[in-house]
Design an enzyme around this catalytic site. Structure first.
Site, short mmCIF file in Angstrom:
data_model
loop_
_atom_site.label_atom_id
_atom_site.label_comp_id
_atom_site.label_asym_id
_atom_site.label_seq_id
_atom_site.Cartn_x
_atom_site.Cartn_y
_atom_site.Cartn_z
N HIS A 1 57.45 45.93 17.14
CA HIS A 1 57.85 44.95 18.15
C HIS A 1 58.35 45.65 19.43
O HIS A 1 58.02 45.27 20.54
CB HIS A 1 58.99 44.06 17.64
CG HIS A 1 58.70 43.29 16.40
ND1 HIS A 1 59.32 43.54 15.20
CD2 HIS A 1 57.85 42.26 16.16
CE1 HIS A 1 58.89 42.68 14.28
NE2 HIS A 1 57.99 41.90 14.84
N LYS B 1 48.17 45.33 15.02
CA LYS B 1 48.42 45.24 13.57
C LYS B 1 47.88 43.90 13.10
O LYS B 1 47.31 43.79 12.02
CB LYS B 1 49.93 45.33 13.32
CG LYS B 1 50.30 45.98 12.04
CD LYS B 1 50.38 45.01 10.88
CE LYS B 1 51.79 44.60 10.65
NZ LYS B 1 51.86 43.37 9.86
N GLN C 1 44.83 37.91 14.93
CA GLN C 1 45.71 37.07 15.75
C GLN C 1 45.50 37.35 17.24
O GLN C 1 45.37 36.42 18.05
CB GLN C 1 47.17 37.35 15.35
CG GLN C 1 48.20 36.76 16.28
CD GLN C 1 49.61 36.90 15.74
OE1 GLN C 1 50.03 36.11 14.89
NE2 GLN C 1 50.36 37.88 16.20
N ARG D 1 57.86 42.45 6.79
CA ARG D 1 57.76 42.17 5.35
C ARG D 1 57.89 43.43 4.49
O ARG D 1 58.03 43.31 3.27
CB ARG D 1 56.43 41.47 5.04
CG ARG D 1 56.38 40.04 5.54
CD ARG D 1 55.19 39.28 4.99
NE ARG D 1 55.28 37.86 5.27
CZ ARG D 1 54.68 37.24 6.29
NH1 ARG D 1 53.93 37.91 7.13
NH2 ARG D 1 54.81 35.93 6.46
#
Ligand code: PAJ
Length: 282
Positions: free
Chosen positions: A36, A148, A152, A186
């Site tokens: 991020h 990653k 998306q 995660r």
């Protein structure tokens, strides 16, 4: 660094910046890591003002998925963003984004039904809906996403093009731990044994990339190669391994060096992890 929880307050603040300044936007679900932060750093480099959103978006989680247990640590995130001198953080509650009676969803056809969309049928509809809402709320010059989540990024680019959004969508490189594991919020779910097993995917993809560099072009051979590498790890179940075109996510027999996505998703215990490499630009 200013933090806003409501759309009205955020918009009022952002109006101050609108006169000729460039605004970079990094949407996240929090529990921030260097993946991020690399997007935030890029935004800081390229823009006058950087806005980061932290919102665990219920619309992109299936009913049996980990929305409730998704890791959340607001103070730590705030500290990390402060260190990078982020200008504005948007940290809305679910009700602020989806008030009572909310009814509008955005869907990118076809691209959202393959790869991760097969095992997570409502996922990308939730992603595109919240990203479009956030882009409308923030009105950035440029928005930053990670490769990653290659599918998306491809879907969001397509949405921006199809809906004529006045924003540049940037897809940034994958950030990995030194042993190759792609950083993910995660990863915190993994026990030490599971973490070792989780490395199977990045290791197999790395070896597959070397095979391609050495001349292998047969997509099914690459797929089988990756599956075989991963099957050496008994703790891992493969969700999918696919070789597709980067622009249309169509299955392909032949790997090209400018339009290929090699992507995989695995289950390690109860944790689903994804990774990929791309040949060509998203
Ligand atoms: P989240 O998983 O928090 O990721 C936020 C952004 O960080 C995404 O663009 C993702 O691709 C990027 N990212 C995550 N791990 C990365 C890594 N190891 N290297 C580089 N970039 C990485 O993706 C989402 O949230 C949500 O779907 C969101 C776009 C915020 C919509 O809810």
């Amino acid at each position: 660094m200013k933090i806003f929880e409501t759309i009205d307050q955020l918009r009022e603040e952002l109006r101050k910046y609108k006169s000729g300044q460039t605004l970079g936007f990094v949407p996240t679900m929090g529990y921030l890591h260097q993946g991020h932060l690399s997007l935030v750093e890029q935004s800081k480099k390229e823009n006058d003002v950087t806005v980061v959103s932290i919102f665990v978006n219920p619309a992109q989680f299936g009913p049996a998925e980990d929305f409730d247990s998704y890791p959340r640590e607001a103070e730590r995130d705030e500290h990390l963003l402060r260190k990078l001198a982020v200008d504005v953080v948007f940290y809305p509650a679910v009700k602020e984004i989806y008030p009572e009676g909310y009814a509008t969803y955005v869907e990118v056809e076809k691209l959202g039904n393959v790869l991760c969309g097969k095992s997570r049928p409502t996922h990308f509809r939730g992603v595109t809906t919240v990203v479009l809402k956030l882009l409308n709320i923030v009105s950035p010059t440029c928005a930053y996403f990670g490769r990653k989540d290659a599918q998306q990024a491809i879907i969001i680019k397509k949405m921006a093009k199809d809906l004529n959004l006045d924003v540049v969508i940037q897809a940034m490189p994958i950030v990995r731990d030194p042993d190759g594991l792609a950083l993910s919020s995660r990863n915190v779910y993994l026990s030490p044994e599971e973490r070792e097993a989780a490395l199977s995917l990045s290791r197999a993809l790395k070896k597959a990339k070397t095979e391609i560099e050495q001349g292998l072009r047969d997509a099914s051979a690459i797929k089988e190669f990756i599956q075989k590498e991963i099957s050496k790890y008994p703790l891992v179940t493969i969700d999918y391994i696919e070789v597709v075109t980067l622009d249309a996510l169509d299955k392909t027999n032949t790997i090209t060096l400018d339009n290929t996505l090699v992507a995989g998703a695995i289950w390690v215990g109860k944790t689903r992890l994804i990774d990929n490499f791309t040949l060509g630009e998203i």
